[in-house]
Motif scaffolding. Sequence first.
Motif, PDB file in Angstrom:
ATOM      1  N   CYS A 253       0.849  -1.190   0.000  1.00 17.76           N
ATOM      2  CA  CYS A 253       0.000   0.000   0.000  1.00 17.76           C
ATOM      3  C   CYS A 253       0.886   1.242   0.000  1.00 17.76           C
ATOM      4  O   CYS A 253       1.728   1.402   0.906  1.00 17.76           O
ATOM      5  CB  CYS A 253      -0.907   0.007   1.225  1.00 17.76           C
ATOM      6  SG  CYS A 253      -1.877   1.536   1.382  1.00 17.76           S
ATOM      7  N   PRO A 254       0.733   2.141  -0.967  1.00 13.59           N
ATOM      8  CA  PRO A 254       1.590   3.337  -1.029  1.00 13.59           C
ATOM      9  C   PRO A 254       1.291   4.343   0.082  1.00 13.59           C
ATOM     10  O   PRO A 254       2.105   5.221   0.357  1.00 13.59           O
ATOM     11  CB  PRO A 254       1.256   3.924  -2.414  1.00 13.59           C
ATOM     12  CG  PRO A 254      -0.121   3.426  -2.731  1.00 13.59           C
ATOM     13  CD  PRO A 254      -0.234   2.085  -2.077  1.00 13.59           C
ATOM     14  N   LYS A 255       0.135   4.195   0.727  1.00 14.92           N
ATOM     15  CA  LYS A 255      -0.262   5.141   1.777  1.00 14.92           C
ATOM     16  C   LYS A 255       0.323   4.772   3.140  1.00 14.92           C
ATOM     17  O   LYS A 255       0.920   5.599   3.823  1.00 14.92           O
ATOM     18  CB  LYS A 255      -1.787   5.194   1.874  1.00 14.92           C
ATOM     19  CG  LYS A 255      -2.467   5.849   0.692  1.00 14.92           C
ATOM     20  CD  LYS A 255      -2.360   7.365   0.768  1.00 14.92           C
ATOM     21  CE  LYS A 255      -3.125   8.019  -0.377  1.00 14.92           C
ATOM     22  NZ  LYS A 255      -3.006   9.492  -0.323  1.00 14.92           N
ATOM     23  N   CYS A 256       0.119   3.511   3.551  1.00 16.26           N
ATOM     24  CA  CYS A 256       0.526   3.114   4.908  1.00 16.26           C
ATOM     25  C   CYS A 256       1.590   2.028   4.947  1.00 16.26           C
ATOM     26  O   CYS A 256       2.077   1.672   6.019  1.00 16.26           O
ATOM     27  CB  CYS A 256      -0.697   2.655   5.700  1.00 16.26           C
ATOM     28  SG  CYS A 256      -1.470   1.150   5.027  1.00 16.26           S
ATOM     29  N   LYS A 258       1.259  -1.136   4.327  1.00 18.65           N
ATOM     30  CA  LYS A 258       0.749  -2.480   4.615  1.00 18.65           C
ATOM     31  C   LYS A 258       0.863  -3.346   3.362  1.00 18.65           C
ATOM     32  O   LYS A 258       0.628  -2.868   2.247  1.00 18.65           O
ATOM     33  CB  LYS A 258      -0.702  -2.400   5.086  1.00 18.65           C
ATOM     34  CG  LYS A 258      -1.221  -3.691   5.691  1.00 18.65           C
ATOM     35  CD  LYS A 258      -2.619  -3.509   6.291  1.00 18.65           C
ATOM     36  CE  LYS A 258      -3.103  -4.814   6.908  1.00 18.65           C
ATOM     37  NZ  LYS A 258      -4.461  -4.682   7.518  1.00 18.65           N
ATOM     38  N   HIS A 269      -8.201  -2.526   0.160  1.00 23.51           N
ATOM     39  CA  HIS A 269      -7.602  -1.800   1.280  1.00 23.51           C
ATOM     40  C   HIS A 269      -7.390  -0.325   0.953  1.00 23.51           C
ATOM     41  O   HIS A 269      -7.619   0.547   1.814  1.00 23.51           O
ATOM     42  CB  HIS A 269      -6.260  -2.434   1.664  1.00 23.51           C
ATOM     43  CG  HIS A 269      -5.429  -1.578   2.565  1.00 23.51           C
ATOM     44  ND1 HIS A 269      -5.669  -1.472   3.922  1.00 23.51           N
ATOM     45  CD2 HIS A 269      -4.358  -0.772   2.290  1.00 23.51           C
ATOM     46  CE1 HIS A 269      -4.784  -0.648   4.461  1.00 23.51           C
ATOM     47  NE2 HIS A 269      -3.977  -0.217   3.487  1.00 23.51           N
ATOM     48  N   VAL A 270      -6.941  -0.047  -0.271  1.00 25.20           N
ATOM     49  CA  VAL A 270      -6.656   1.334  -0.684  1.00 25.20           C
ATOM     50  C   VAL A 270      -7.894   2.218  -0.531  1.00 25.20           C
ATOM     51  O   VAL A 270      -7.794   3.411  -0.221  1.00 25.20           O
ATOM     52  CB  VAL A 270      -6.112   1.359  -2.139  1.00 25.20           C
ATOM     53  CG1 VAL A 270      -6.149   2.746  -2.739  1.00 25.20           C
ATOM     54  CG2 VAL A 270      -4.684   0.816  -2.163  1.00 25.20           C
ATOM     55  N   ARG A 271      -9.075   1.627  -0.702  1.00 23.43           N
ATOM     56  CA  ARG A 271     -10.323   2.396  -0.578  1.00 23.43           C
ATOM     57  C   ARG A 271     -10.550   2.903   0.849  1.00 23.43           C
ATOM     58  O   ARG A 271     -11.292   3.851   1.060  1.00 23.43           O
ATOM     59  CB  ARG A 271     -11.518   1.550  -1.023  1.00 23.43           C
ATOM     60  CG  ARG A 271     -11.527   1.232  -2.502  1.00 23.43           C
ATOM     61  CD  ARG A 271     -12.880   0.705  -2.939  1.00 23.43           C
ATOM     62  NE  ARG A 271     -12.838   0.231  -4.315  1.00 23.43           N
ATOM     63  CZ  ARG A 271     -13.020  -1.020  -4.685  1.00 23.43           C
ATOM     64  NH1 ARG A 271     -13.273  -1.949  -3.782  1.00 23.43           N
ATOM     65  NH2 ARG A 271     -12.969  -1.361  -5.953  1.00 23.43           N
ATOM     66  N   THR A 272      -9.930   2.234   1.835  1.00 27.34           N
ATOM     67  CA  THR A 272     -10.091   2.684   3.222  1.00 27.34           C
ATOM     68  C   THR A 272      -9.369   4.006   3.442  1.00 27.34           C
ATOM     69  O   THR A 272      -9.705   4.762   4.355  1.00 27.34           O
ATOM     70  CB  THR A 272      -9.534   1.638   4.212  1.00 27.34           C
ATOM     71  OG1 THR A 272      -8.123   1.477   4.007  1.00 27.34           O
ATOM     72  CG2 THR A 272     -10.242   0.307   4.052  1.00 27.34           C
ATOM     73  N   HIS A 273      -8.372   4.298   2.602  1.00 28.10           N
ATOM     74  CA  HIS A 273      -7.660   5.575   2.683  1.00 28.10           C
ATOM     75  C   HIS A 273      -8.398   6.648   1.877  1.00 28.10           C
ATOM     76  O   HIS A 273      -8.321   7.831   2.205  1.00 28.10           O
ATOM     77  CB  HIS A 273      -6.235   5.440   2.143  1.00 28.10           C
ATOM     78  CG  HIS A 273      -5.365   4.531   2.945  1.00 28.10           C
ATOM     79  ND1 HIS A 273      -5.001   4.792   4.244  1.00 28.10           N
ATOM     80  CD2 HIS A 273      -4.780   3.345   2.633  1.00 28.10           C
ATOM     81  CE1 HIS A 273      -4.235   3.813   4.701  1.00 28.10           C
ATOM     82  NE2 HIS A 273      -4.083   2.917   3.743  1.00 28.10           N
ATOM     83  N   ALA A 274      -9.065   6.237   0.841  1.00 27.53           N
ATOM     84  CA  ALA A 274      -9.752   7.184  -0.042  1.00 27.53           C
ATOM     85  C   ALA A 274     -11.107   7.585   0.525  1.00 27.53           C
ATOM     86  O   ALA A 274     -11.702   6.882   1.344  1.00 27.53           O
ATOM     87  CB  ALA A 274      -9.928   6.571  -1.425  1.00 27.53           C
TER      88      ALA A 274
END
Length: 334
Positions: A253-256, A258, A269-274
């Motif tokens: 994941c580029p955000k966190c 994971k 998972h990426v949608r949880t950041h968006a």
Amino acid sequence: MFACSECGKHFKEKSHLSTHERIHKDERPFSCLECEKSFTWKSSLMHHLRSHTGEKPFSYQRLHTGKQLYSCSQRSHTGEKPFSCSECGKCFAYNSSLAEHQRIHTGEKPYSCSNCGKCFTTQSNLLRHQRTYTGEKPFSCPECKKCFSQKSNLNKHLRSHTGDKPLSCSECGKCYTQKSDLVKHLRTHTGEKPYSCPECGKCFSQKSRLTEHLRTHTGEKPYSCSECGKCFSQKSRLTEHLRIHTGERPFLCPKCGKCFSQKSCLRNHVRTHAVEKPYSCSECGRCFAQRSTLVYHLKTHRGEKPFSCPECKKCYSHKSHLMEHLRTHTPGPS
């Protein structure tokens, strides 16, 4: 007398036999320094060189023998094609090329394989076929020394070193090294799906996709896990499964930061950041980032309780609630 082991033809001198054998081996030891084209005989190379030098030693004339010489190299410059097919009208520069072409119409295949009996229209096609038995790979890559049975395959391979992608899509401009890859890509624009399932009629753009689909009808699962023996119909599914044993999680994941074992899990998972939450509840309007979370939520409206306790038969809408309940039946440490 020296006999050819391939076709039985006899020669008075061994050197003549060696020269003849190049036809069967497809050896081309004489190469042009200008364009790197290769030839079996030196005379053919000399003849070819005239196309670069412009030399025309023979013109339309009659010699004392009464034979007319026609310069083959002249036709490469003039583009003249004096030999035409009586069936379709296609024209050729050489009579030998016309003779080969006419076999398309007549169905004649005079060159047969001594191993399997398969017949071919040209000797060059037979020679290529025979390499499947001899294992001969006369064309080698100058970069990595990998060998190929056909020159066309070597040319394709060379692009992996040069990065050359000469074939481009007329729709989007995307480039490819091989024509087969371009043809597959073009179907994404045309929507063409030429491969249909004989069982259910479903169509596919690629033959490999049809092959995978057919296993849903046959139940065939040719890919097995070496760790636990579980079988899969697709190689990609086996690759995903193996990560359970290896613990590999290649999707980051580029955000966190994971990591996930499957690309689909990373996508969810990426949608949880968006901010985006594309799945909404038709009952209360609440939105969710993942479809599985929406399905989980809908049970609260429907009163579904599919998870029952084997001890007291009490039911729950979520598995996690059942797991909590089961602890009430498990005696604690004394």
